[in-house]
Design a protein around this motif. Sequence first.
Motif, PDB file in Angstrom:
ATOM      1  N   ASP A  87      -4.082  15.922  -8.345  1.00 53.37           N
ATOM      2  CA  ASP A  87      -3.322  14.830  -8.747  1.00 53.37           C
ATOM      3  C   ASP A  87      -1.687  15.195  -9.460  1.00 53.37           C
ATOM      4  OD1 ASP A  87      -3.820  12.681  -8.091  1.00 53.37           O
ATOM      5  OD2 ASP A  87      -5.442  11.915  -9.428  1.00 53.37           O
ATOM      6  N   THR A 103       0.307  12.511  -7.084  1.00 62.14           N
ATOM      7  CA  THR A 103       0.823  11.465  -7.527  1.00 62.14           C
ATOM      8  C   THR A 103       1.759  11.699  -8.814  1.00 62.14           C
ATOM      9  OG1 THR A 103      -0.590  12.082  -9.777  1.00 62.14           O
ATOM     10  CG2 THR A 103      -1.321  10.417  -8.311  1.00 62.14           C
ATOM     11  N   ASN A 104       2.288  13.052  -8.152  1.00 59.09           N
ATOM     12  CA  ASN A 104       3.482  13.074  -9.321  1.00 59.09           C
ATOM     13  C   ASN A 104       4.685  12.111  -9.023  1.00 59.09           C
ATOM     14  OD1 ASN A 104       6.561  14.929 -10.031  1.00 59.09           O
ATOM     15  ND2 ASN A 104       5.492  16.270 -10.736  1.00 59.09           N
ATOM     16  N   ARG A 105       5.711  11.900 -10.227  1.00 55.53           N
ATOM     17  CA  ARG A 105       6.497  11.420 -10.343  1.00 55.53           C
ATOM     18  C   ARG A 105       7.487  11.263  -9.190  1.00 55.53           C
ATOM     19  NH1 ARG A 105       8.653   8.035 -14.822  1.00 55.53           N
ATOM     20  NH2 ARG A 105      10.131   7.711 -13.676  1.00 55.53           N
ATOM     21  N   PHE A 112      -1.511   4.129  -6.638  1.00 57.49           N
ATOM     22  CA  PHE A 112      -0.902   4.070  -7.580  1.00 57.49           C
ATOM     23  C   PHE A 112       0.466   4.717  -8.069  1.00 57.49           C
ATOM     24  CE2 PHE A 112       1.181   7.755 -10.529  1.00 57.49           C
ATOM     25  CZ  PHE A 112       0.771   7.108 -11.108  1.00 57.49           C
ATOM     26  N   ILE A 113       1.280   5.093  -6.753  1.00 60.66           N
ATOM     27  CA  ILE A 113       2.229   5.147  -5.963  1.00 60.66           C
ATOM     28  C   ILE A 113       3.568   4.247  -6.287  1.00 60.66           C
ATOM     29  CG2 ILE A 113       3.583   6.166  -4.599  1.00 60.66           C
ATOM     30  CD1 ILE A 113       1.337   8.457  -4.109  1.00 60.66           C
ATOM     31  N   ASP A 147       2.681   0.884  -6.761  1.00 59.64           N
ATOM     32  CA  ASP A 147       2.691   0.051  -7.930  1.00 59.64           C
ATOM     33  C   ASP A 147       3.856  -0.567  -8.481  1.00 59.64           C
ATOM     34  OD1 ASP A 147       1.122  -1.760  -9.864  1.00 59.64           O
ATOM     35  OD2 ASP A 147       2.404  -0.521 -10.987  1.00 59.64           O
ATOM     36  N   ARG A 148       4.957   0.506  -8.413  1.00 52.37           N
ATOM     37  CA  ARG A 148       6.047  -0.168  -8.592  1.00 52.37           C
ATOM     38  C   ARG A 148       6.855  -0.739  -7.939  1.00 52.37           C
ATOM     39  NH1 ARG A 148       9.241   5.576 -10.844  1.00 52.37           N
ATOM     40  NH2 ARG A 148      11.119   4.308 -10.012  1.00 52.37           N
ATOM     41  N   LYS A 161      -2.955  -2.347  -5.741  1.00 51.17           N
ATOM     42  CA  LYS A 161      -4.318  -2.555  -5.217  1.00 51.17           C
ATOM     43  C   LYS A 161      -3.996  -3.267  -3.747  1.00 51.17           C
ATOM     44  CE  LYS A 161      -7.712  -3.138  -8.465  1.00 51.17           C
ATOM     45  NZ  LYS A 161      -8.925  -3.387  -9.015  1.00 51.17           N
ATOM     46  N   PHE A 172      -3.847  -4.648 -13.806  1.00 55.11           N
ATOM     47  CA  PHE A 172      -3.989  -3.637 -13.747  1.00 55.11           C
ATOM     48  C   PHE A 172      -4.220  -2.435 -13.445  1.00 55.11           C
ATOM     49  CE2 PHE A 172      -1.643  -0.333 -10.173  1.00 55.11           C
ATOM     50  CZ  PHE A 172      -2.593   0.104  -9.266  1.00 55.11           C
ATOM     51  N   VAL A 173      -5.885  -2.634 -13.453  1.00 57.60           N
ATOM     52  CA  VAL A 173      -6.500  -1.769 -13.865  1.00 57.60           C
ATOM     53  C   VAL A 173      -7.559  -1.260 -12.438  1.00 57.60           C
ATOM     54  CG1 VAL A 173      -8.506  -1.039 -15.460  1.00 57.60           C
ATOM     55  CG2 VAL A 173      -7.412  -2.873 -16.208  1.00 57.60           C
ATOM     56  N   MET A 174      -7.520   0.287 -12.700  1.00 55.85           N
ATOM     57  CA  MET A 174      -8.339   0.595 -10.951  1.00 55.85           C
ATOM     58  C   MET A 174      -8.928   1.883 -11.522  1.00 55.85           C
ATOM     59  SD  MET A 174      -6.426   1.240  -7.416  1.00 55.85           S
ATOM     60  CE  MET A 174      -5.693   2.578  -7.841  1.00 55.85           C
ATOM     61  N   GLU A 175     -10.052   2.222 -11.359  1.00 57.82           N
ATOM     62  CA  GLU A 175     -10.335   3.370 -11.326  1.00 57.82           C
ATOM     63  C   GLU A 175      -9.717   4.481  -9.695  1.00 57.82           C
ATOM     64  OE1 GLU A 175     -14.076   4.268 -11.472  1.00 57.82           O
ATOM     65  OE2 GLU A 175     -14.016   5.819 -12.244  1.00 57.82           O
ATOM     66  N   LEU A 176      -9.703   5.677 -10.126  1.00 59.94           N
ATOM     67  CA  LEU A 176      -9.263   6.497  -9.592  1.00 59.94           C
ATOM     68  C   LEU A 176     -10.321   7.918  -9.401  1.00 59.94           C
ATOM     69  CD1 LEU A 176      -5.638   7.886 -10.357  1.00 59.94           C
ATOM     70  CD2 LEU A 176      -5.931   6.175  -8.481  1.00 59.94           C
TER      71      LEU A 176
END
Lengths: 114, 682
Positions: free
Chosen positions: B293, B297-299, B392-393, B395-396, B406, B499-503
């Motif tokens: 990750d 999922t790095n910025r 996640f990526i 989402d913005r 999601k 927004f809440v989600m398990e990875l």
Amino acid sequence: MGASGLIPLGFMQPGETGVLVEIRGLRHHDQDGTGSGHAGPSKGYRRGHMFHSDRGHRLVHRLNHMGLVPGAPVRVLQNNAPGPVIVAVKDSRLCLGRGVANKVMVSPHSGAGT
Amino acid sequence: MAAVRTSATVALAGNPNAGKTTVFNNLTGGRQHVGNWPGVTVEKKEGTSRHRDLTFKVVDLPGTYSLTAYSLEEVIVRDFISGEKPEVVVDIVDASNIERNLYLTTQLMELGVPVIIALNMMDAAESRGVQINVELLSELLGVPVVPMVGLRNRGTEELKDAVAAAVGGEARFRGIQVNYGRELEEEIERLQGSIEGEGGVPPEFLGRYSSRWLAVKLLEEDAGVETDITAYCGRDCAVFKQFEDSRRHLLSIFGDDIETVIVDMRYGFVAGVVREAVKRKREDAVTTSDRIDNVLTNRILGFPFFALFMWLMFFLTFFLGKYPMGWIDSLVQGLAKLVNTNLTSPAWLNSLLVDGVIGGVGSVLVFLPQIFIIFICISILEDTGYMARAAFIMDRIMHWLGLHGKSFIPMVMGFGCNVPAVMATRTLESDKDRMITILVNPLMSCTARLPVYALFTAAFFAANQGTVTFSLYLLGIVLAVAMAKLFRKFLFPGESEPFVMELPPYRWPTLKGTLVHMWDRGSLFLRKAGTVILAGSVVIWLLSYLPPGIEYGSSGSLAGMIGRALEPLVAPLGFDWRAAVALLFGFVAKEIVVSTYGALFGVGEDKAAISASLQQVFTPLTAYCFMAFTLLYTPCLATVAVIRKETGSWKWAAFAVGYSLALAWLVAFLIYRVGLLFGLGG
């Protein structure tokens, strides 16, 4: 509440750790909380009679049940500001949207938050 | 076959991502029945499992973190367990995330049904340096614990043994309850007294729930239990009087809301159990998954990697798909030739077989490899756990649309097929978010549009087929974004759900899992080719052949009459009557657009001949407009049906048809007119 040294999870940098202190409710978001306006999928499901029907409460408890409880050690893995945050709580990895991450108040371990 | 001696119901419960589906498949061997829970659109899976002379029904309950009344899934789980009283509840616990998972276990045990813990993903726990003393865990919780590795099908027999023992009454269930501490326990006892006592809850209701569970739930201010008790004994009964007293008393002690205290106590209990039964070799909790990750999922790197994976998906689809497509193509053409030359049947039958069936179905079947490859890619994205990272990526970007990350997952799935994609919106908590995501999903270019692009780009844009196809995908995405923004603003105003989600941790997908996943979705396409597309092709052939004596597929045929009646509607877009007929039948399934041209031109499967005929009725500009129109206009029949099912209303299904038709017309019109202005009409 409002104790000094608490920072929102959303302000922490990747790698920083701390202990969750509280999750602030989102009561001001209530305008379209629950109940009416369902487009259909929730038919037959009683939401209207809830004791706690406000959204903030629901969110706080949803987070609780996923392991984000006061006293839990947390570690920020990614902070995609102004996007979401990935946080490690126990053995789970949770992705929290910015709005949520800013409601989760953490007492950071060291070097973070003044 | 030995006679079936006993039958029992076994319910599978557990957290999302704990591997419930895998265990379910291991138990039932894939023999399953998928339906919906009554009245709601949450999927219900049932299957049967055999063990020696025992047959039991296995019901897969929705994955939940808790048993509150806050979410639909949780209500379904507790209603099923308390209402249907399954003989055993198998609680699938992710051993590598044991603490959070056992939180649900405490609540299942509180419901007063026999619980067996299936301690899944033991291998993942071990690789994280987590050692679990299974015996001790079983001792501390007072229920059987079966260690297993669902993905490798390890522990399945042992689990069946445990279920059989439980059904046969041989297992021990001490059913340890969480102790909520003196103050709470006192009030729980008082409440139990009033629930069981005079003027309390009638016994038939108590048969479903234990009085202790009801008492705890009341203190948690659980909406479902409140409604039920009100229904049985009214709001002024002794139970609620006691509840008010207890609540006041507890608030004076804890000064907090009581639900939070109860949650804390449960976690405290779990933490105690874990401290005893679980040893960790390392304290540093950075896992391999976290390291991956750090990159994915790095910025900065997250988005480029995401783009790379998407590119790879389409590259594999188009590049790798080419070869098997060639084989199927020559097979279909060979078949057409064979029928044409060797069959001495009447001419009309020959025409039906070659132009209708082979031309219609064959031209679509060619795309099978591409469709399967794209489904494999989507399965891998899901099974590895990357799809959650994509959410996640993105989402913005999604946030800017008033949705959250999601909602992005169904969008990617839409590249495969819109039907499962619309169903995948079920993971969205907010109904408004869900409606928007459903309504724009058909704009994502699914595999059924591929045959249309392939046919037209080959005929008109042979030099840059790839670029033109890519531009159509892009057009769909851009319009989906624009429509989402419009719908949020005008139809479903308000903020999106938090927004809440398990990875889930990254996992290697198993070959079997991926193939099963792919087959589940890909086989739908095959079935579609054998039924809807076949029927459509035959109908179109018939319409082109009749009335007798007419030149096949000419404007004098029935198809021609229908087409000419509709022609004025599409003439402003530069389309002729054939396009009108193709689009009309394409509503059933978009592949039929291609079948229609195959049938109308009466050249069967011969690509070059179709290309030549197309070039006579389209210019490159109108061809592009036609592809754009096909992409955007009315979702196919299957998608409309699933939209109706998922939104629960014909109104929204009709809206989806209406708005996309208008959008398609408008966009095609604009492209055509602007193109003409720039002199692209030639």
